[in-house]
Design an enzyme around this catalytic site. Structure first.
Site, PDB file in Angstrom:
ATOM      1  N   HIS A 160      -6.761  -2.728  -1.344  1.00 10.02           N
ATOM      2  CA  HIS A 160      -6.046  -1.463  -1.466  1.00 10.02           C
ATOM      3  C   HIS A 160      -4.890  -1.605  -2.447  1.00 10.02           C
ATOM      4  O   HIS A 160      -4.612  -0.713  -3.249  1.00 10.02           O
ATOM      5  CB  HIS A 160      -5.551  -1.047  -0.087  1.00 10.02           C
ATOM      6  CG  HIS A 160      -5.310   0.412   0.058  1.00 10.02           C
ATOM      7  ND1 HIS A 160      -4.856   0.951   1.233  1.00 10.02           N
ATOM      8  CD2 HIS A 160      -5.457   1.455  -0.790  1.00 10.02           C
ATOM      9  CE1 HIS A 160      -4.727   2.265   1.087  1.00 10.02           C
ATOM     10  NE2 HIS A 160      -5.083   2.587  -0.127  1.00 10.02           N
ATOM     11  N   GLU A 180     -11.952  -1.855   6.784  1.00  8.91           N
ATOM     12  CA  GLU A 180     -10.685  -2.132   7.466  1.00  8.91           C
ATOM     13  C   GLU A 180     -10.825  -3.416   8.279  1.00  8.91           C
ATOM     14  O   GLU A 180     -11.821  -3.607   8.981  1.00  8.91           O
ATOM     15  CB  GLU A 180     -10.316  -0.985   8.412  1.00  8.91           C
ATOM     16  CG  GLU A 180      -9.966   0.298   7.718  1.00  8.91           C
ATOM     17  CD  GLU A 180      -8.521   0.367   7.250  1.00  8.91           C
ATOM     18  OE1 GLU A 180      -7.748  -0.574   7.533  1.00  8.91           O
ATOM     19  OE2 GLU A 180      -8.168   1.365   6.604  1.00  8.91           O
ATOM     20  N   HIS A 186      -8.985  -3.464   3.310  1.00 10.30           N
ATOM     21  CA  HIS A 186      -7.707  -3.046   3.879  1.00 10.30           C
ATOM     22  C   HIS A 186      -7.388  -3.908   5.093  1.00 10.30           C
ATOM     23  O   HIS A 186      -8.273  -4.517   5.670  1.00 10.30           O
ATOM     24  CB  HIS A 186      -7.793  -1.601   4.410  1.00 10.30           C
ATOM     25  CG  HIS A 186      -8.274  -0.593   3.443  1.00 10.30           C
ATOM     26  ND1 HIS A 186      -7.428   0.195   2.711  1.00 10.30           N
ATOM     27  CD2 HIS A 186      -9.535  -0.213   3.103  1.00 10.30           C
ATOM     28  CE1 HIS A 186      -8.132   1.025   1.954  1.00 10.30           C
ATOM     29  NE2 HIS A 186      -9.417   0.796   2.183  1.00 10.30           N
ATOM     30  N   TYR A 187      -6.137  -3.891   5.528  1.00  7.42           N
ATOM     31  CA  TYR A 187      -5.827  -4.311   6.885  1.00  7.42           C
ATOM     32  C   TYR A 187      -5.345  -3.083   7.650  1.00  7.42           C
ATOM     33  O   TYR A 187      -4.833  -2.129   7.068  1.00  7.42           O
ATOM     34  CB  TYR A 187      -4.831  -5.463   6.971  1.00  7.42           C
ATOM     35  CG  TYR A 187      -3.455  -5.270   6.373  1.00  7.42           C
ATOM     36  CD1 TYR A 187      -2.611  -4.233   6.748  1.00  7.42           C
ATOM     37  CD2 TYR A 187      -2.975  -6.181   5.451  1.00  7.42           C
ATOM     38  CE1 TYR A 187      -1.346  -4.093   6.214  1.00  7.42           C
ATOM     39  CE2 TYR A 187      -1.704  -6.056   4.905  1.00  7.42           C
ATOM     40  CZ  TYR A 187      -0.900  -5.012   5.291  1.00  7.42           C
ATOM     41  OH  TYR A 187       0.347  -4.882   4.760  1.00  7.42           O
ATOM     42  N   THR A 188      -5.518  -3.107   8.956  1.00  5.33           N
ATOM     43  CA  THR A 188      -5.213  -1.921   9.758  1.00  5.33           C
ATOM     44  C   THR A 188      -3.724  -1.731  10.012  1.00  5.33           C
ATOM     45  O   THR A 188      -3.276  -0.613  10.229  1.00  5.33           O
ATOM     46  CB  THR A 188      -5.917  -1.992  11.123  1.00  5.33           C
ATOM     47  OG1 THR A 188      -5.461  -3.166  11.813  1.00  5.33           O
ATOM     48  CG2 THR A 188      -7.431  -2.004  10.961  1.00  5.33           C
TER      49      THR A 188
END
Length: 192
Positions: free
Chosen positions: A106, A68, A3-5
């Site tokens: 994701h 993340e 994921h990225y935050t």
């Protein structure tokens, strides 16, 4: 699952991921400077995936490890962050016997709903190191149509029930991030 935050800093993401009111968590957070935080034990469930499926399996939170990355999704991921991610993935894949095809974003399991880790994420780098599925070298289809594309995408793992546009966008985010326009032969061949 990567994921990225989508937040301004790793500290802001850490605060949110540790806030029970937020009802979101991940096993790991990697800062842009390469700092690694473990937030949930790998054997425990974290709340990072949400609705979707991969390889016909729903409830992805119960069968995945969420990582993340401190990034808003609009710029490249830093070298220290990618180096840390590679080391982490190597260990996680070894401990849990995860094949490169099992390392997903994701957006892979939630097409149309999620776009992370996004078009700036370097999947090719991970694939070269055996840490993600490589771009396929599949045969060109006899007919370029949505039904045959969906069939090929499902074999590759894309089993979430979404429309053709969302499916195409998810495959392109992973394998052809610069591609635009209607479905074409290259969208089939990258899936192998």
């Amino acid at each position: 699952m990567i994921h990225y935050t989508a937040m301004e800093s790793a500290e802001a993401a850490l605060e949110r991921l540790c806030d029970p009111q937020a009802e979101v968590s991940a096993h790991y957070l990697i800062g842009a400077d390469g700092t690694l935080w473990q937030l949930v034990q790998e054997a425990e469930r974290a709340w990072h995936a949400g609705a979707g499926s991969w390889r016909g399996q729903g409830d992805v939170n119960s069968r995945s490890i969420g990582i993340e990355l401190d990034n808003r999704g609009d710029h490249p991921f830093s070298e220290p962050q990618m180096t840390c991610l590679e080391a982490l993935l190597h260990g996680v894949m070894r401990r849990w016997d995860i094949a490169p095809e099992g390392v997903i974003g994701h957006s892979d399991m939630a097409p149309g709903r999620k776009s992370d880790p996004g078009p700036r994420f370097d999947w090719a780098r991970l694939a070269l190191r055996g840490l993600a599925a490589p771009v396929g070298r599949g045969d060109a289809p006899e007919v370029v149509c949505a039904a045959s594309f969906r069939d090929r995408a499902q074999v590759a793992g894309y089993t979430a029930e979404v429309d053709e546009a969302a499916l195409l966008e998810a495959v392109r985010l992973r394998y052809r991030p610069g591609a635009r326009g209607p479905l074409e032969v290259a969208d089939f061949t990258v899936l192998g």
